[in-house]
Design a protein around this motif. Structure first.
Motif, PDB file in Angstrom:
ATOM      1  N   MET A  49       0.809  -1.212  -0.087  1.00 16.14           N
ATOM      2  CA  MET A  49       0.104  -0.116  -0.084  1.00 16.14           C
ATOM      3  C   MET A  49       0.918   1.276  -0.069  1.00 16.14           C
ATOM      4  O   MET A  49       0.554   2.234  -0.691  1.00 16.14           O
ATOM      5  N   TYR A  52       2.080   1.758  -3.572  1.00 19.05           N
ATOM      6  CA  TYR A  52       0.988   2.444  -4.319  1.00 19.05           C
ATOM      7  C   TYR A  52       0.788   3.695  -4.232  1.00 19.05           C
ATOM      8  O   TYR A  52       0.769   4.949  -4.825  1.00 19.05           O
ATOM      9  N   LEU A  53       1.069   4.206  -2.666  1.00 14.76           N
ATOM     10  CA  LEU A  53       1.017   5.601  -2.357  1.00 14.76           C
ATOM     11  C   LEU A  53       2.120   6.478  -2.761  1.00 14.76           C
ATOM     12  O   LEU A  53       1.795   7.475  -3.460  1.00 14.76           O
ATOM     13  N   LEU A 248      -6.164   6.453  -3.684  1.00 15.95           N
ATOM     14  CA  LEU A 248      -6.477   6.280  -2.308  1.00 15.95           C
ATOM     15  C   LEU A 248      -7.467   5.392  -2.460  1.00 15.95           C
ATOM     16  O   LEU A 248      -7.630   4.478  -1.588  1.00 15.95           O
ATOM     17  N   TYR A 251      -7.244   1.878  -5.551  1.00 14.63           N
ATOM     18  CA  TYR A 251      -6.160   1.012  -5.383  1.00 14.63           C
ATOM     19  C   TYR A 251      -5.860   0.762  -3.764  1.00 14.63           C
ATOM     20  O   TYR A 251      -5.924  -0.568  -3.451  1.00 14.63           O
ATOM     21  N   VAL A 252      -5.534   1.604  -3.056  1.00 15.51           N
ATOM     22  CA  VAL A 252      -5.373   1.310  -1.674  1.00 15.51           C
ATOM     23  C   VAL A 252      -6.368   0.780  -1.119  1.00 15.51           C
ATOM     24  O   VAL A 252      -6.468  -0.051  -0.125  1.00 15.51           O
ATOM     25  N   LEU A 256      -6.678  -2.924   0.678  1.00 20.31           N
ATOM     26  CA  LEU A 256      -6.778  -2.963   2.172  1.00 20.31           C
ATOM     27  C   LEU A 256      -8.013  -3.668   2.275  1.00 20.31           C
ATOM     28  O   LEU A 256      -7.860  -4.838   3.339  1.00 20.31           O
TER      29      LEU A 256
END
Length: 453
Positions: A49, A52-53, A248, A251-252, A256
């Motif tokens: 994550m 990705y961020l 956010l 993807y995240v 999650l």
């Protein structure tokens, strides 16, 4: 504020804010999220994550740099023109053709994916027939009107978004009721227990960055649509500024949800997490559902490829001379560069022929990966052009300004260089590094000799 220069823009401004907003989302959501999330999670666990961020933040800064220049002159059909203007004709010529070829190879890959996903339901239909039929359909969408393209892309994006939102809501529900899974219970504890930044070593963490970068590749398509929006200076800032929030959420948020439902070490890297999450809910046809979503995602990417490659080839023709200019620098009665779109589609149509020859498959994969490496070069040149732009007389102080460009431009360039170097750590991306280097030396040298004066 400077007025929009529209003297060379003969395309119709028929894209609305609704279209561009969804095109922006579609440009950041590819088939990789639906099929490859388990593999990316397996690389480095919950810290994916963070990857990705970080990657998403720098890609957002890239689009802000592009957006600032396009806001200054939204009549441009491609951001490559800014490379030509601020870095010189050799760099512009190199970037123009390199970017067009990269997009076309991306289209070949997506066309192949379409054939594979469609054969999930109809395995007896020849692959080449499926590919040609889909390509003709997508080309027709692009040839009708730009508004029709926008409408098709709107609904393609809606299908992808709906699948991701469904996964996230499913994750929230399962965690809330402590849903029992074959390996435990859905809980945030699955993410936080024994959390490590480098659970499989720092090298795997670094190697995850190219994989995530490829997921974001094509994010710049939102900027290319600017010249065909009704109110470019109103639509562009809104579309670009919302990219970071979409990253956010989609993807995240999806990652999650997946890792909260299932302990990440229990994931099968070869299986789509979307399929088994929906199967846990008792949806027996989950595999067919996700196949439909990824088929839509591939069709959406192919749609964007023909749109973008057609505009770029049109611009290349517009900036050239002679027969090439007369042939392709033409706008149809529908207000689209029809000949450029059809020629781009014709080149993409080579894909079925290549894939029908077993001995060429590996070579094609290498060429396709080289196009990904070339993308990084284009992004770096775009950021260098942006640095020159803010020092030029064209600079628009009351425009759509990138924050802290003197600091963030070099940082973003360094990140792109880091991605390129990290591609050399993996056997499947190493050919891209070698091939891109050879391409820069050979075609870059040719571009310099041809246009140095």
């Amino acid at each position: 504020m400077k007025k929009i220069n529209d003297s060379h823009n003969h395309m119709k401004r028929e894209l609305s804010n609704r279209h561009v907003q969804l095109i922006a989302i579609g440009g950041t959501i590819g088939t990789g999220l639906f099929l490859g999330s388990s593999r990316s999670i397996a690389f480095t666990g919950p810290s994916i994550m963070l990857v990705y961020l970080l990657a998403g933040t720098f890609m957002f800064l890239l689009t802000r740099a592009m957006g600032e220049m396009l806001y200054m002159d939204p009549s441009q059909h491609t951001f490559i023109n800014f490379i030509t203007k601020y870095l010189g004709r050799p760099f512009g010529f190199f970037s123009g053709w390199t970017y067009w070829l990269s997009i076309v190879f991306m289209g070949m890959g997506e066309l192949t994916a379409v054939g594979i996903y469609f054969q999930f339901w109809f395995p007896k239909i020849p692959m080449w027939l499926i590919q040609i039929a889909f390509l003709l359909m997508i080309m027709s969408i692009n040839l009708i009107t730009v508004k029709f393209f926008g409408e098709a892309e709107f609904w393609f994006a809606m299908i992808k978004i709906s699948a991701i939102v469904a996964l996230i809501l499913t994750g929230i529900f399962m965690v809330a009721v402590n849903f029992k899974t074959p390996v435990g219970h859905a809980s945030l504890v699955n993410i936080t227990t024994h959390f490590q930044l480098f659970p499989n070593g720092w090298m795997k963490f670094v190697m995850a960055f190219p994989m995530v970068f490829f997921a974001y590749q094509g994010i710049e398509f939102v900027g290319i649509t600017t010249s065909e929006t009704k109110n470019p200076r109103q639509v562009l800032p809104r579309a670009i500024n919302q990219i970071i929030f979409r990253i956010l959420i989609f993807y995240v948020g999806a990652l999650l949800a997946i890792m909260a439902i299932y302990p990440w070490r229990s994931l099968d890297p070869k299986q789509s997490p979307f399929v088994w999450v929906f199967k846990l809910l008792g949806i027996s046809w989950a595999a067919g559902l996700i196949n439909f979503v990824v088929l839509t995602a591939a069709a959406s990417a192919l749609n964007s490829v023909l749109y973008s490659s057609g505009r770029h080839l049109y611009q290349l023709a517009l900036d050239s001379k002679g027969h090439f200019k007369k042939t392709f620098a033409v706008i149809s009665d529908k207000g689209v560069p029809a000949r450029a779109i059809m020629f781009s589609a014709l080149v993409v149509a080579v894909s079925p022929i290549i894939y029908s020859i077993p001995t060429i498959n590996d070579a094609f994969s290498v060429i396709a990966s080289i196009s990904s490496g070339a993308y990084l070069l284009i992004y770096i040149l775009t950021l260098l052009a942006h640095r020159k732009y803010i020092q030029s007389s064209d600079y628009l102080p009351d425009g759509f300004l990138m924050p802290k460009p003197k600091i963030l431009d070099p940082l973003t360039i360094a990140f792109m260089a880091f991605i390129f170097v990290s591609m050399g750590f993996q056997s499947d991306t190493l050919p891209a590094v070698v091939g891109t280097t050879i391409w820069v030396v050979v075609f870059g040298g040719y571009s310099w000799l041809k246009h140095r004066n």
